[in-house]
Design a protein around this motif. Structure first.
Motif, mmCIF file in Angstrom:
data_model
loop_
_atom_site.group_PDB
_atom_site.id
_atom_site.type_symbol
_atom_site.label_atom_id
_atom_site.label_comp_id
_atom_site.label_asym_id
_atom_site.label_seq_id
_atom_site.Cartn_x
_atom_site.Cartn_y
_atom_site.Cartn_z
ATOM 1 N N GLU A 82 0.671 -1.394 -0.031
ATOM 2 C CA GLU A 82 0.088 0.287 -0.489
ATOM 3 C C GLU A 82 0.395 1.376 -0.059
ATOM 4 O OE1 GLU A 82 -2.172 0.883 3.477
ATOM 5 O OE2 GLU A 82 -2.892 2.195 2.900
ATOM 6 N N CYS A 83 0.019 2.246 -0.597
ATOM 7 C CA CYS A 83 0.968 3.714 -1.093
ATOM 8 C C CYS A 83 0.646 4.279 0.227
ATOM 9 C CB CYS A 83 0.800 4.694 -1.916
ATOM 10 S SG CYS A 83 1.447 5.853 -1.978
ATOM 11 N N PRO A 84 1.074 4.989 1.368
ATOM 12 C CA PRO A 84 0.840 5.512 2.218
ATOM 13 C C PRO A 84 0.528 6.756 1.520
ATOM 14 C CG PRO A 84 2.947 5.732 1.936
ATOM 15 C CD PRO A 84 2.729 4.588 1.022
ATOM 16 N N ARG A 85 0.790 7.521 0.328
ATOM 17 C CA ARG A 85 -0.128 8.650 0.436
ATOM 18 C C ARG A 85 -1.508 8.550 -0.226
ATOM 19 N NH1 ARG A 85 4.983 12.275 -2.233
ATOM 20 N NH2 ARG A 85 4.560 11.328 -4.079
ATOM 21 N N CYS A 86 -1.035 7.427 -1.944
ATOM 22 C CA CYS A 86 -2.559 7.279 -2.241
ATOM 23 C C CYS A 86 -3.402 6.393 -1.859
ATOM 24 C CB CYS A 86 -1.852 7.890 -3.918
ATOM 25 S SG CYS A 86 -1.638 6.566 -5.599
ATOM 26 N N HIS A 87 -2.769 5.257 -1.039
ATOM 27 C CA HIS A 87 -3.181 4.132 -0.925
ATOM 28 C C HIS A 87 -3.757 3.337 -2.005
ATOM 29 C CE1 HIS A 87 -4.067 5.789 2.895
ATOM 30 N NE2 HIS A 87 -5.112 6.712 2.040
ATOM 31 N N LYS A 139 8.178 2.116 -3.904
ATOM 32 C CA LYS A 139 7.742 3.121 -4.826
ATOM 33 C C LYS A 139 6.680 2.974 -5.089
ATOM 34 C CE LYS A 139 10.579 5.562 -8.110
ATOM 35 N NZ LYS A 139 9.250 6.535 -9.122
ATOM 36 N N CYS A 140 5.636 4.180 -5.352
ATOM 37 C CA CYS A 140 4.967 4.145 -5.918
ATOM 38 C C CYS A 140 4.457 4.110 -7.167
ATOM 39 C CB CYS A 140 3.327 4.966 -5.018
ATOM 40 S SG CYS A 140 1.800 4.769 -5.631
ATOM 41 N N VAL A 141 4.013 3.147 -8.447
ATOM 42 C CA VAL A 141 3.611 3.130 -9.431
ATOM 43 C C VAL A 141 3.183 4.501 -10.140
ATOM 44 C CG1 VAL A 141 4.214 1.117 -10.541
ATOM 45 C CG2 VAL A 141 1.621 1.041 -9.591
ATOM 46 N N VAL A 142 1.138 4.758 -9.575
ATOM 47 C CA VAL A 142 1.369 6.324 -9.097
ATOM 48 C C VAL A 142 1.476 7.484 -9.697
ATOM 49 C CG1 VAL A 142 -1.649 6.851 -8.456
ATOM 50 C CG2 VAL A 142 -1.154 4.857 -9.076
ATOM 51 N N CYS A 143 1.511 7.712 -7.725
ATOM 52 C CA CYS A 143 2.335 9.002 -7.132
ATOM 53 C C CYS A 143 3.725 9.532 -7.557
ATOM 54 C CB CYS A 143 1.494 8.827 -6.103
ATOM 55 S SG CYS A 143 2.141 8.914 -4.377
ATOM 56 N N GLY A 144 4.201 8.042 -6.825
ATOM 57 C CA GLY A 144 5.903 8.335 -7.262
ATOM 58 C C GLY A 144 6.226 8.308 -6.332
ATOM 59 N N TYR A 145 5.749 7.479 -4.590
ATOM 60 C CA TYR A 145 5.477 7.850 -3.073
ATOM 61 C C TYR A 145 7.170 6.933 -3.715
ATOM 62 C CZ TYR A 145 6.931 7.458 1.576
ATOM 63 O OH TYR A 145 6.863 7.100 3.015
ATOM 64 N N GLU A 146 8.380 6.941 -2.902
ATOM 65 C CA GLU A 146 9.408 6.544 -2.133
ATOM 66 C C GLU A 146 10.311 6.091 -1.279
ATOM 67 O OE1 GLU A 146 12.121 6.759 -5.856
ATOM 68 O OE2 GLU A 146 13.728 5.061 -5.321
HETATM 69 ZN ZN LIG Z 1 1.239 6.638 -4.051
#
Ligand SMILES: [Zn+2]
Length: 513
Positions: free
Chosen positions: A391-396, A410-417
């Motif tokens: 799970e991405c902590p920023r965009c879920h 590394k989130c493939v949607v928002c790029g959070y790493e």
């Molecule tokens: Zn994300």
């Protein structure tokens, strides 16, 4: 009906539940086991009655284990007995209860492993379809996941997990022994009475505490051993406002916290020792197979069980205990949030390695964490851990693709790493107190909820773009689902309207300021 046959307990009343909740808020109950109490044979042959009972008890228990593991419905330890037996009704019920306990954990572990397998298959199918669509099947190297059905547990060690209906611990009246054990046998109405003498360290633990009514008797290398236990209530020390610390359990490091600290590791010396041990066992197995072929008698064959393997296992546990203690020393006032891992899910976490050995040892971490925290009156809670690594902590956004490798998130949607284990620890910490998440009944519901949150995030992003706030960096946006509608974003008159700021002339500055 014999009143001493265990009955299904009454449903807890509101009053009981209220008391329990209050206790959970104020105290931690820890159970201390007092192990390795050797049963003494006062007269030669006296324990034969115990052996005779076990000779009937163990096969019955095994039959129930098979029945409960393979039945459609979950095990019912209070159901009607289905096998004929020489055992008394009370012993028969205890055998059913013991079997139900074994079957229950086996079923949970198997189910978790099976769900993980299904996820693997879905992932594989998706990846394969994508490769096909993009016409790069020649480079598609993944093998289709397979499922090997689990074996039903086999009871090898004679053991009875007894309650007061069949084994009673009585205080001894004279000073020669500490207790007397009264054990039900096949000979109804003639219980076996065995004296129990405690070592000083046993006495230390039991001092001024009440012994629990559940006891365990087991036989190893021809000797019968008793395990007693006692409960202790420790007042809860953690303040309600205590900082919440997430704890991720893993392989590279036993423990990674949301405070970005790491404790213990399987790598280095321990991994080398493990490798040596495995090679040694493999050589022995080869030799054994070779000798067997030549017709050597069974007692002359080398054993494949490994003493060094057991030693390594002990060593790993010691390292885990040390890591947990360090964690607690560093976070004395924290509220710990961790993942309650079972062996099956750990196996999947340990996929690429010698899965089982790692898994069985790593599952010791949450146990040790619960115990160490409980002993100190520290608050420690488990939360739904499903998808905590994806799970991405920023965009879920939840997807395996968010984990390009073991180390990285590394989130493939928002790029959070972030570092993958640290990210998981942060996610776990964030899940404490999340009622919506806690209400989920299975992993599928967890995933649906997280993706719903992702949709909310997307809508918020859309609104931001409409307001022309600088959006979060959007990388690899998936086009079919995208809110990204260029006509809206580039609607120039609307953009100008949103961007319109009062024009301030230098001369007016003093008036504005
Ligand atoms: Zn994300």
């Amino acid at each position: 009906m014999d009143p001493r046959v265990s009955q299904k307990p009454e449903k807890a009343t509101e009053e009981d539940k209220k008391k329990r909740r209050h206790k959970q808020r104020t105290k931690r109950t820890i159970t201390r086991a007092v192990t390795h109490i050797r049963l003494i044979e006062a007269n030669p042959g006296k324990l034969a009655a115990l052996d005779q009972m076990m000779a009937v008890y163990l096969p019955i228990c095994q039959r129930y284990v098979i029945l409960f593991c393979t039945a459609e419905t979950p095990p019912d330890k209070y159901g009607d007995p289905v096998f004929e037996s020489e055992l008394s009704d009370r012993l028969h019920r205890v055998a059913m209860q013991q079997a139900a306990g074994i079957a229950k954990s086996w079923r949970t572990n198997r189910e978790n492993a099976y769900q993980a397998y299904l996820e693997d298959v879905a992932d594989y199918v998706q990846a394969k379809a994508k490769a096909e669509a993009e016409d790069r099947m020649s480079a598609f190297k993944r093998t289709e996941p397979t499922w090997n059905e689990w074996h039903v547990p086999v009871l090898r060690v004679p053991v009875i997990q007894a309650n007061a209906n069949v084994v009673v611990v009585e205080q001894s009246k004279d000073s020669t022994f500490d207790y007397w054990l009264r054990v039900s046998t096949l000979d109804k109405g003639t219980p076996l009475r065995v004296p129990v003498k405690l070592a000083s360290y046993h006495k230390q633990v039991l001092k001024e505490r009440t012994i629990n009514t559940s006891t365990t008797l087991h036989k190893r290398n021809g000797v019968w051993w008793l395990t007693l236990s006692c409960d202790e209530d420790v007042p809860l020390q953690t303040e309600p406002s205590a900082p919440v610390v997430g704890v991720d359990v893993g392989i590279a490091h036993f423990i990674t916290t949301s405070t970005n600290k790491e404790y213990g590791s399987f790598h280095g010396k321990m991994a080398r020792q493990h490798k040596r041990d495995r090679e040694k066992r493999r050589r022995k197995a080869k030799l054994r197979a070779c000798l067997e072929k030549k017709g050597a008698s069974a007692d002359k064959l080398p054993s494949t069980s490994s003493a060094s393997g057991q030693r390594l296992s002990r060593h790993v546990k010691q390292e885990i205990n040390r890591a947990v203690n360090e964690l607690i020393t560093d976070h004395p006032d924290a509220r710990l949030i961790y993942e309650d891992l079972n062996v099956a899910s750990m196996r999947f976490k340990a996929r690429s390695m010698n899965a089982y050995l790692y898994a069985s040892n790593l599952a010791h971490i949450p146990e040790q964490l619960a115990w160490a925290a409980g002993q100190r009156g520290m608050a420690a809670h488990t939360v739904w851990a499903a998808y905590s690594s994806q799970e991405c902590p920023r965009c879920h956004f939840v997807d395996r693709a968010n984990r390009p490798n073991q180390k990285t998130f590394k989130c493939v949607v928002c790029g959070y790493e972030d570092h993958a284990d640290h990210k998981a620890a942060v996610t776990l910490a964030g899940r404490w107190g999340d009622r919506e998440l806690a209400a989920c009944r299975d992993k599928r519901e967890v995933k649906a909820l997280l993706l719903k949150r992702h949709d909310v995030w997307k809508q918020q992003q859309q609104q931001r773009i409409e307001r022309a706030d600088p959006p979060v960096q959007l990388s690899f946006w998936d086009p079919p689902e995208a809110f990204w509608d260029p006509s809206q974003v580039l609607n120039s008159s609307r953009m100008r309207e949103l961007h319109r700021v009062p024009v301030v002339h230098p001369a007016d500055e003093s008036a504005v300021g």
